[in-house]
Design an enzyme around this catalytic site. Structure first.
Site, mmCIF file in Angstrom:
data_model
loop_
_atom_site.group_PDB
_atom_site.id
_atom_site.type_symbol
_atom_site.label_atom_id
_atom_site.label_comp_id
_atom_site.label_asym_id
_atom_site.label_seq_id
_atom_site.Cartn_x
_atom_site.Cartn_y
_atom_site.Cartn_z
ATOM 1 N N GLY A 1 0.849 -1.197 0.000
ATOM 2 C CA GLY A 1 0.000 0.000 0.000
ATOM 3 C C GLY A 1 0.877 1.237 0.000
ATOM 4 N N GLY B 1 2.677 3.685 1.429
ATOM 5 C CA GLY B 1 3.180 3.948 2.774
ATOM 6 C C GLY B 1 3.696 5.364 2.933
ATOM 7 N N LYS C 1 4.366 12.068 -3.356
ATOM 8 C CA LYS C 1 5.212 10.985 -2.832
ATOM 9 C C LYS C 1 6.139 11.570 -1.768
ATOM 10 C CE LYS C 1 8.559 7.579 -4.582
ATOM 11 N NZ LYS C 1 9.097 6.969 -5.811
ATOM 12 N N GLY D 1 6.927 7.641 6.279
ATOM 13 C CA GLY D 1 6.042 8.264 5.287
ATOM 14 C C GLY D 1 6.688 9.392 4.506
ATOM 15 N N ARG E 1 3.814 13.360 -8.578
ATOM 16 C CA ARG E 1 3.940 12.433 -9.699
ATOM 17 C C ARG E 1 2.637 12.392 -10.489
ATOM 18 N NH1 ARG E 1 6.578 6.714 -8.483
ATOM 19 N NH2 ARG E 1 4.689 6.151 -7.380
ATOM 20 N N ARG F 1 -1.349 -1.287 -10.255
ATOM 21 C CA ARG F 1 -0.158 -2.107 -10.465
ATOM 22 C C ARG F 1 -0.543 -3.570 -10.582
ATOM 23 N NH1 ARG F 1 3.253 1.185 -6.754
ATOM 24 N NH2 ARG F 1 1.969 2.997 -6.380
ATOM 25 N N ASP G 1 4.811 -4.709 -7.389
ATOM 26 C CA ASP G 1 4.137 -3.459 -7.009
ATOM 27 C C ASP G 1 4.689 -2.277 -7.801
ATOM 28 O OD1 ASP G 1 6.335 -4.348 -5.228
ATOM 29 O OD2 ASP G 1 6.251 -2.290 -4.506
ATOM 30 N N ASP H 1 8.211 4.253 -10.583
ATOM 31 C CA ASP H 1 9.009 4.078 -9.371
ATOM 32 C C ASP H 1 10.502 4.044 -9.649
ATOM 33 O OD1 ASP H 1 7.810 4.505 -7.075
ATOM 34 O OD2 ASP H 1 7.393 2.429 -6.554
HETATM 35 P P1 AMP Z 1 9.190 1.596 -3.123
HETATM 36 O O1 AMP Z 1 10.548 1.020 -2.827
HETATM 37 O O2 AMP Z 1 9.190 3.097 -3.188
HETATM 38 O O3 AMP Z 1 8.543 0.965 -4.299
HETATM 39 O O4 AMP Z 1 8.302 1.246 -1.844
HETATM 40 C C1 AMP Z 1 7.945 -0.060 -1.477
HETATM 41 C C2 AMP Z 1 6.931 -0.007 -0.362
HETATM 42 O O5 AMP Z 1 7.510 0.572 0.814
HETATM 43 C C3 AMP Z 1 5.706 0.839 -0.670
HETATM 44 O O6 AMP Z 1 4.612 0.234 -0.042
HETATM 45 C C4 AMP Z 1 6.039 2.165 -0.028
HETATM 46 O O7 AMP Z 1 4.896 2.913 0.266
HETATM 47 C C5 AMP Z 1 6.766 1.717 1.230
HETATM 48 N N1 AMP Z 1 7.709 2.751 1.715
HETATM 49 C C6 AMP Z 1 8.875 3.128 1.155
HETATM 50 N N2 AMP Z 1 9.451 4.106 1.879
HETATM 51 C C7 AMP Z 1 8.639 4.364 2.924
HETATM 52 C C8 AMP Z 1 8.682 5.262 4.023
HETATM 53 N N3 AMP Z 1 9.690 6.112 4.199
HETATM 54 N N4 AMP Z 1 7.637 5.244 4.885
HETATM 55 C C9 AMP Z 1 6.620 4.392 4.729
HETATM 56 N N5 AMP Z 1 6.523 3.517 3.719
HETATM 57 C C10 AMP Z 1 7.515 3.488 2.827
HETATM 58 MG MG MG Z 2 6.931 1.179 -5.347
#
Ligand code: AMP
Ligand code: MG
Length: 491
Positions: free
Chosen positions: A92, A94, A115, A128, A178, A185, A254, A264
């Site tokens: 989800g 995050g 983002k 987050g 973005r 996805r 994802d 991404d």
């Molecule tokens: P990504 O590597 O950006 O594709 O992220 C993979 C997953 O990790 C997704 O569900 C993101 O929302 C979550 N995520 C990445 N960085 C953070 C963060 N700093 N805080 C919370 N969730 C994160």
């Molecule tokens: Mg991602």
């Protein structure tokens, strides 16, 4: 319903995703930030969206930082799952918020996502937030991909939060705005399938088809027709990556957009010296997402989509599996078709002959053995043809003279003169790609407050197929034997 306030920048929100069953999202507001400050604003994208630049320059930072919600937006965090390095996880958004879908003046529906906008119900232990460097990186590389004509999400802005994010050290925080055809996805389908509710999955399928594959709306065999269409778009997309030397780096399910956009930008980077096993990501120890593995990983990811879709096929699941497997097995030939057309274009060939695939792959072998730069090799070949002489250094490369003879015999059967072959090559082989050294240089400067190198790099992307005096510093790749380039996930 679209609500538009006169004083705003021209946002025209219409939030269809938020009408899906509630399991697919959580209404969530961005967490306000201390000092919103504009770092980058993409005026080209803003114009395409029908937004007024002058108003965006004033109001934009507050909206892009999540401090103000534009009228009509319905902020949500989207739910999805995904196979990360082969392991299934519920994920989800995050650290992202979908403000909603904006309708452009030419009636295109696009997602507007922040983002790095704070915690959501899907944040798990994350904060987050996002750091400035990785958000500028996504902006730069997505612009580079766009300049090369490769389907990609776009970056509308990077906005500083005025707050620090704690990584291994405190870093300046930022939010990327973005723009995407959508954020649906492969993982969104996996999430729905894992819930085991057929009705949810059917609604997601109908919604996605309506939004991204409207020609299939009345298809009798919707799940199969949809799967075939997604497969086709992915094959096309990944072939384009392979033809410019792009390594995505984190092809988890994802991070695979159903709309067929590159999405991404974390640890991605472009090849300098050609090597098929190139991996840039510091966490990809097994080389799962190495350059040469990208087509087969795409097929693996598509298999996860097929598994999810089995649930919505009426009748015997075994029959459905059989039919999905049949379609999935067409991936290599579908990919090869796109790839070979592109590879031939890179060599100035407009027709396809049986031996062409070997001509291209033999050139790659020469590049690998002599550690040639992937991008420069094609540029040098085209220049050599145009000027009727091969670069003397280049002609010393082992095996290249013989290869050029073979290639010359091949293009002799093509329409037009040798110069025409060269000109065709120059329209498809970029001179300018986002070079790792230049991207790093821009990021280091940006992190200390100097955006000049970022702006100059973005400027160089404007003419990716022409050698100009201005873009000369952006043409060269890292030399053979340089320290391997290493990237980190954009967290
Ligand atoms: P990504 O590597 O950006 O594709 O992220 C993979 C997953 O990790 C997704 O569900 C993101 O929302 C979550 N995520 C990445 N960085 C953070 C963060 N700093 N805080 C919370 N969730 C994160
Ligand atoms: Mg991602």
């Amino acid at each position: 319903m679209s609500i538009k306030k006169k004083s705003d920048a021209g946002w025209c929100f219409d939030n269809s995703f938020a009408h899906l069953p509630e399991v697919f999202f959580s209404p969530t507001k961005p967490e306000p930030v201390r000092h919103a400050g504009q770092i980058l604003l993409n005026e080209t994208v803003a114009k395409d969206l029908g937004l007024t630049i002058e108003i965006l320059r004033l109001d934009g930072p507050q909206v892009f930082a999540g401090n103000e919600i534009p009228s009509g937006a319905m902020p949500i965090a989207q739910a999805y799952a995904g196979h990360q390095f082969g392991h299934f996880t519920n994920l989800g958004d995050g650290r992202a918020i979908l403000l909603g879908e904006h309708l452009t003046p030419d009636k295109q529906r696009v997602d507007v996502q922040l983002k790095g906008s704070g915690r959501t119900p899907y944040s798990r232990s994350g904060d987050g937030r996002a750091a400035l460097g990785p958000m500028i990186r996504e902006y730069i590389i997505s612009e580079g991909m766009e300049s090369l004509g490769i389907p990609t999400t776009r970056s509308l802005s990077v906005t500083a939060t005025g707050e620090s994010v704690l990584r291994s050290t405190p870093l300046p925080g930022a939010i990327l705005t973005r723009i995407a055809k959508s954020h649906i996805r492969v993982g969104t389908f996996q999430y729905a399938a894992a819930l085991g509710d057929k009705e949810n999955l059917s609604q997601l399928l109908a919604y996605t088809v309506d939004r991204h594959y409207p020609d299939l709306r009345n298809s009798d065999d919707l799940p199969f027709a949809f799967f075939q269409a997604v497969l086709d778009r992915q094959a096309d997309l990944v072939s384009r990556w392979m033809l410019v030397g792009f390594v995505h780096g984190v092809m988890n399910t994802d991070n695979v957009s159903i709309a067929g956009e590159t999405i991404d930008y974390g640890p991605c980077a472009f090849l300098d010296v050609y090597h098929p096993e190139t991996v840039f990501s510091s966490i990809d120890h097994q080389g799962r997402y190495a350059f040469q593995n990208q087509p087969s990983i795409t097929q693996w990811n598509l298999a996860r989509l097929a598994e999810s879709l089995v649930q919505v096929v009426p009748g015997n699941p075994e029959d459905a599996v059989g039919k999905f497997v049949e379609i999935l097995e067409t991936f290599p030939s579908c990919y090869e078709k796109y790839f070979q057309i592109g590879a031939n274009a890179k060599l100035g060939l407009t027709t396809l002959e049986k031996e062409d695939s070997a001509i291209y792959s033999d050139l790659l072998k020469i590049m690998e053995e002599s550690q040639l730069d992937f991008t420069e090799t094609f540029v040098t070949l085209a220049d050599g043809l145009e000027q009727s002489e091969v670069d003397p250094e280049f002609s010393k490369v082992a095996g290249l003279s013989d290869w050029i003879k073979r290639w010359s015999q091949r293009f002799a059967r093509e329409p037009g003169s040798v110069v025409d072959v060269a000109k065709r090559m120059q329209t498809v082989n970029p001179v300018i790609i986002p070079r790792n050294l230049k991207v790093e240089e821009a990021l280091v400067a940006a992190e200390s407050g100097d955006l000049e190198p970022t702006h100059r790099l973005l400027e160089a992307f404007k003419l990716p197929f022409s050698k100009t005096k201005e873009n000369e510093p952006y043409q060269k790749g890292a030399l053979p034997g340089s320290q391997p380039y290493c990237t980190f996930c954009g967290t």
